[in-house]
Design a protein around this motif. Structure first.
Motif, PDB file in Angstrom:
ATOM      1  N   ARG A  36     -25.859  -7.259 -60.568  1.00 28.53           N
ATOM      2  CA  ARG A  36     -25.361  -7.281 -61.875  1.00 28.53           C
ATOM      3  C   ARG A  36     -25.663  -5.904 -62.508  1.00 28.53           C
ATOM      4  NH1 ARG A  36     -28.252  -8.802 -66.014  1.00 28.53           N
ATOM      5  NH2 ARG A  36     -29.267 -10.247 -64.785  1.00 28.53           N
ATOM      6  N   LYS A  37     -26.729  -5.446 -62.537  1.00 27.65           N
ATOM      7  CA  LYS A  37     -27.503  -4.469 -63.212  1.00 27.65           C
ATOM      8  C   LYS A  37     -27.431  -3.150 -62.398  1.00 27.65           C
ATOM      9  CE  LYS A  37     -31.355  -2.907 -66.385  1.00 27.65           C
ATOM     10  NZ  LYS A  37     -32.634  -3.425 -66.369  1.00 27.65           N
ATOM     11  N   TYR A  38     -27.649  -3.083 -61.341  1.00 28.62           N
ATOM     12  CA  TYR A  38     -27.632  -2.041 -60.553  1.00 28.62           C
ATOM     13  C   TYR A  38     -26.518  -1.797 -59.334  1.00 28.62           C
ATOM     14  CZ  TYR A  38     -32.395  -1.962 -62.344  1.00 28.62           C
ATOM     15  OH  TYR A  38     -33.428  -1.910 -62.984  1.00 28.62           O
ATOM     16  N   SER A  39     -25.275  -2.488 -59.579  1.00 28.87           N
ATOM     17  CA  SER A  39     -24.308  -2.477 -58.914  1.00 28.87           C
ATOM     18  C   SER A  39     -24.377  -2.806 -57.333  1.00 28.87           C
ATOM     19  CB  SER A  39     -23.391  -1.300 -58.802  1.00 28.87           C
ATOM     20  OG  SER A  39     -23.036  -1.113 -60.550  1.00 28.87           O
ATOM     21  N   LEU A  40     -25.401  -3.521 -57.017  1.00 27.73           N
ATOM     22  CA  LEU A  40     -25.904  -3.841 -55.468  1.00 27.73           C
ATOM     23  C   LEU A  40     -24.473  -4.489 -54.920  1.00 27.73           C
ATOM     24  CD1 LEU A  40     -28.080  -3.610 -53.772  1.00 27.73           C
ATOM     25  CD2 LEU A  40     -28.886  -5.984 -54.149  1.00 27.73           C
ATOM     26  N   ASP A  41     -23.609  -5.402 -55.592  1.00 26.49           N
ATOM     27  CA  ASP A  41     -22.485  -5.675 -54.940  1.00 26.49           C
ATOM     28  C   ASP A  41     -21.248  -4.625 -54.910  1.00 26.49           C
ATOM     29  OD1 ASP A  41     -21.888  -5.098 -57.579  1.00 26.49           O
ATOM     30  OD2 ASP A  41     -20.793  -7.100 -57.853  1.00 26.49           O
ATOM     31  N   ARG A  42     -21.364  -3.575 -55.138  1.00 28.24           N
ATOM     32  CA  ARG A  42     -20.385  -2.471 -54.956  1.00 28.24           C
ATOM     33  C   ARG A  42     -20.577  -1.518 -53.862  1.00 28.24           C
ATOM     34  NH1 ARG A  42     -19.581  -1.549 -61.293  1.00 28.24           N
ATOM     35  NH2 ARG A  42     -19.015  -3.499 -61.736  1.00 28.24           N
ATOM     36  N   ILE A  43     -21.528  -1.906 -52.861  1.00 29.64           N
ATOM     37  CA  ILE A  43     -21.875  -0.858 -51.930  1.00 29.64           C
ATOM     38  C   ILE A  43     -20.557  -1.034 -50.881  1.00 29.64           C
ATOM     39  CG2 ILE A  43     -23.514  -0.561 -49.871  1.00 29.64           C
ATOM     40  CD1 ILE A  43     -25.525  -1.567 -51.748  1.00 29.64           C
ATOM     41  N   TYR A  44     -19.920  -0.119 -50.546  1.00 32.96           N
ATOM     42  CA  TYR A  44     -18.861  -0.084 -49.606  1.00 32.96           C
ATOM     43  C   TYR A  44     -19.204   0.942 -48.382  1.00 32.96           C
ATOM     44  CZ  TYR A  44     -16.311  -2.749 -53.287  1.00 32.96           C
ATOM     45  OH  TYR A  44     -15.918  -3.622 -54.038  1.00 32.96           O
ATOM     46  N   ALA A  45     -20.096   0.891 -48.111  1.00 26.90           N
ATOM     47  CA  ALA A  45     -20.594   1.851 -46.618  1.00 26.90           C
ATOM     48  C   ALA A  45     -19.793   1.411 -45.506  1.00 26.90           C
ATOM     49  CB  ALA A  45     -22.044   1.900 -46.549  1.00 26.90           C
TER      50      ALA A  45
END
Length: 95
Positions: A36-45
């Protein structure tokens, strides 16, 4: 259909499984904060290693953020703590 042997085995593993679930709760909570806070769910490596590197770096940032909050509170409270300590020192020296 479950047999009596597997049922006994499942009941004997129940305390261990329950303890594992309890131990995972804070970890999953921190991962939720990271998403939620650090965009850990938006990692598109594209590579697995790159994704793991991103995750480790975000966890380091989370730890640094927590450390900075602790240090800033300590720095803010330090003058008050020192003043209170000096007041107590002189109060006990002068009856």
């Amino acid at each position: 259909m479950k047999t009596a042997v597997t049922s006994r085995k499942e009941t004997s593993d129940f305390p261990l499984r329950r303890r594992d679930e309890i131990d995972r709760i804070p970890v999953e909570g921190k991962l939720g904060n990271g998403k939620r806070k650090y965009s850990l769910d938006r990692i598109y490596a594209k590579l697995k290693e790159t994704g793991e590197t991103w995750i480790v770096l975000i966890i380091i940032v989370m730890n640094l953020d927590k450390l900075s909050r602790i240090l800033s509170r300590l720095i803010f409270k330090l003058p008050f703590i020192m003043k209170f300590t000096i007041m107590l020192k002189y109060k006990t020296c002068n009856p």
